[in-house]
Design a protein around this motif. Structure first.
Motif, PDB file in Angstrom:
ATOM      1  N   ILE A  96      -6.745 -24.659   3.629  1.00  0.00           N
ATOM      2  CA  ILE A  96      -7.538 -23.573   4.737  1.00  0.00           C
ATOM      3  C   ILE A  96      -6.314 -22.985   5.355  1.00  0.00           C
ATOM      4  O   ILE A  96      -5.301 -23.512   5.612  1.00  0.00           O
ATOM      5  N   MET A  97      -6.141 -21.735   5.651  1.00  0.00           N
ATOM      6  CA  MET A  97      -5.278 -20.777   6.178  1.00  0.00           C
ATOM      7  C   MET A  97      -5.941 -20.119   7.439  1.00  0.00           C
ATOM      8  O   MET A  97      -7.041 -19.537   7.449  1.00  0.00           O
ATOM      9  N   GLY A  98      -5.120 -20.236   8.552  1.00  0.00           N
ATOM     10  CA  GLY A  98      -5.699 -19.447   9.720  1.00  0.00           C
ATOM     11  C   GLY A  98      -4.615 -18.600  10.392  1.00  0.00           C
ATOM     12  O   GLY A  98      -3.286 -18.831  10.091  1.00  0.00           O
ATOM     13  N   VAL A  99      -4.959 -17.621  11.003  1.00  0.00           N
ATOM     14  CA  VAL A  99      -3.999 -16.508  11.640  1.00  0.00           C
ATOM     15  C   VAL A  99      -4.425 -16.209  12.930  1.00  0.00           C
ATOM     16  O   VAL A  99      -5.336 -15.998  13.237  1.00  0.00           O
ATOM     17  N   LEU A 100      -3.503 -16.527  14.132  1.00  0.00           N
ATOM     18  CA  LEU A 100      -3.846 -16.331  15.493  1.00  0.00           C
ATOM     19  C   LEU A 100      -3.002 -15.041  15.609  1.00  0.00           C
ATOM     20  O   LEU A 100      -1.712 -15.224  15.695  1.00  0.00           O
ATOM     21  N   PRO A 101      -3.618 -13.782  15.805  1.00  0.00           N
ATOM     22  CA  PRO A 101      -2.807 -12.555  15.987  1.00  0.00           C
ATOM     23  C   PRO A 101      -1.910 -12.726  16.989  1.00  0.00           C
ATOM     24  O   PRO A 101      -2.097 -13.003  17.948  1.00  0.00           O
ATOM     25  N   GLY A 102      -0.578 -12.256  16.613  1.00  0.00           N
ATOM     26  CA  GLY A 102       0.530 -12.251  17.612  1.00  0.00           C
ATOM     27  C   GLY A 102       0.980 -13.542  18.076  1.00  0.00           C
ATOM     28  O   GLY A 102       1.918 -13.626  18.899  1.00  0.00           O
ATOM     29  N   GLN A 103       0.543 -14.732  17.361  1.00  0.00           N
ATOM     30  CA  GLN A 103       1.193 -15.993  17.615  1.00  0.00           C
ATOM     31  C   GLN A 103       1.337 -16.939  16.415  1.00  0.00           C
ATOM     32  O   GLN A 103       2.634 -16.963  16.208  1.00  0.00           O
ATOM     33  N   VAL A 104       0.616 -17.410  15.732  1.00  0.00           N
ATOM     34  CA  VAL A 104       0.924 -18.135  14.423  1.00  0.00           C
ATOM     35  C   VAL A 104       0.163 -18.076  13.391  1.00  0.00           C
ATOM     36  O   VAL A 104      -1.159 -17.403  13.424  1.00  0.00           O
ATOM     37  N   GLY A 105       0.810 -18.465  12.264  1.00  0.00           N
ATOM     38  CA  GLY A 105       0.028 -18.650  10.901  1.00  0.00           C
ATOM     39  C   GLY A 105      -0.295 -20.357  10.838  1.00  0.00           C
ATOM     40  O   GLY A 105       0.923 -20.818  11.146  1.00  0.00           O
ATOM     41  N   ILE A 106      -1.293 -20.673   9.989  1.00  0.00           N
ATOM     42  CA  ILE A 106      -1.293 -22.246   9.986  1.00  0.00           C
ATOM     43  C   ILE A 106      -2.006 -22.295   8.587  1.00  0.00           C
ATOM     44  O   ILE A 106      -2.788 -21.627   8.159  1.00  0.00           O
TER      45      ILE A 106
END
Ligand code: GLN
Length: 426
Positions: free
Chosen positions: A262-272
């Motif tokens: 699973i990949m996630g993106v919090l704009p302007g903060q982090v990628g997980i």
């Protein structure tokens, strides 16, 4: 001092280690051979630092996590309108491999298989370079290393791809696709077989988190508008029929893959990025979901939480000079709409006396275009009121484009240096 971030990530991983629920994907025979105990986590910051823990060098197939990137590449190649004529952007509320179309006879979105197979057909291709190869090259650029196809997983899925083949023939029947369905579905399956580690995924997501710019090289790989489109679709459709549950509990645009990533993106903060092969009934990694839930709540990463950043815009306001008629505004933080609105409200309260107003931008980290427009509009109005105004930008926070037409107002000297002339007059 060693930063505690890696210890924290390790702690989250250990806390989820005991969760044995879920089942391996078995409709792709090769995926049913995966070691169910594998577990990995990586987190990237927008300056390109990657923290990782667990089985972070283990490669697994990207599967449906390729879909947002294929969508991005199609948008980059053809533009938004052309892509929207082939694939919608509405959440389907259905399983990822549902054999269905929207009322307009188009696939509902690019995150489910019908939309992803259609999107695959939109990828650039030449006689000698296939669509999947184009995507592999693009993903390699995002990851910062040469990625490879997993021939075994590909062969295994092709043999049992009856459902995806039906979707391909359905798309051909209604005219969404003109190409040979078998060729496109095989290409799509090859796209899904690209091998990645959680570190690769973290690097790839850092580009999305950073508005399309590779943080390490500073190179723009995707337009900001494309990133916004991709993340919006990930937010509403990325977790299939669990999208609403995911948005309320985790609140991070994300995409899962049936190999367990699973990949996630919090704009302007982090990628997980996380990896653990056992899946829930929606086809999302069980331990992956748990890790995301923990990270989101522990680190306050829910998109809807927001930050009251405007309160920090004014660092200090003071007057200097013989007659105390030079007013200095030292700003800090990020200048977006909310902060600019607050700044303009402060400036509105400036007494009518004809003062010299200095706006110091040195400690701003970023000025959005709307921030620059509002700033210069405020300056214009202050001048109309009879004030003299100067903008000090010693760090060059304003881009050339943003300064355009206002060059004479901007001083690139340091504030200290600029103020010295007034101190002398005391
Ligand atoms: N290759 C897989 C399929 O098409 C990808 C599905 C997924 O990861 N959810 O079935």
């Amino acid at each position: 001092m060693k930063t505690p971030v890696p210890d924290y990530l390790q702690h989250v991983l250990s806390a989820c280690n005991n969760n044995q629920s879920g089942a391996l994907a078995n409709y792709i025979p090769e995926l049913a051979q995966a070691d169910p105990n594998k577990l990995a986590l990586a987190l990237s910051t927008i300056d390109g630092t990657i923290y990782s823990t667990g089985d972070d060098t283990l490669e697994f197939t990207i599967q449906s996590m390729s879909k947002p990137f294929a969508y991005a590449l199609a948008l980059k190649t053809l533009g938004l309108n052309a892509v929207l004529q082939k694939v919608g952007v509405e959440p389907s509320g259905e399983a990822f491999n549902q054999i269905s179309l929207g009322q307009d006879q188009l696939p509902k979105n690019p995150m489910i298989n019908s939309g992803a197979i259609t999107t695959h057909a939109l990828l650039p291709h030449k006689k000698t370079v296939s669509r999947a190869e184009h995507l592999r090259r693009f993903l390699s650029e995002l990851a910062g290393r040469e990625l490879q196809f997993d021939e075994n997983v590909y062969a295994s899925e092709v043999k049992t791809a009856f459902r995806n083949m039906s979707i391909g023939y359905m798309l051909r029947t209604v005219g969404v696709m003109d190409e040979d369905p078998e060729q496109i579905v095989n290409g799509y399956i090859q796209q899904c077989s690209i091998k990645v580690t959680v570190k690769d995924l973290a690097a790839m997501t850092s580009v999305l988190a950073n508005g399309g710019i590779q943080p390490k090289t500073g190179k723009r790989l995707l337009d900001r508008a494309i990133v916004r489109q991709v993340l919006s679709v990930m937010m509403t459709c990325g977790m299939y029929d669990a999208a609403g549950d995911w948005l309320t509990t985790v609140g991070i645009p994300a995409k899962s893959g049936v190999a367990g990533g699973i990949m996630g993106v919090l704009p302007g903060q982090v990628g997980i990025a996380v990896f653990s092969p056992k899946l829930d009934s929606h086809g999302n990694s069980v331990r992956g979901v748990e890790i995301f839930e923990r990270l989101s709540s522990d680190m306050g990463l829910h998109l809807m939480e927001g930050t009251p950043s405007a309160q920090t815009i004014l660092q200090s306001r003071y007057s200097i000079g013989k007659k105390q008629n030079v007013i200095v505004y030292e700003l800090r933080g990020v200048l977006q709409f909310t902060e600019s609105e607050m700044l303009l409200r402060f400036l509105q309260d400036e007494p009518q006396a004809k003062n010299k107003i200095i706006l110091d931008l040195t400690n701003l980290t970023l000025i959005h275009d709307v921030g620059a427009r509002m700033l210069f509009e405020g300056v214009k109005r202050l001048k109309e009121d009879g004030h003299q105004v100067i903008v000090v930008d010693s760090e060059g926070v304003l881009s050339e484009e943003q300064v355009k037409g206002n060059k004479r107002l901007v001083v690139n000297d340091t504030l200290e240096h600029y103020l010295a002339q007034f101190e002398e007059k005391k």
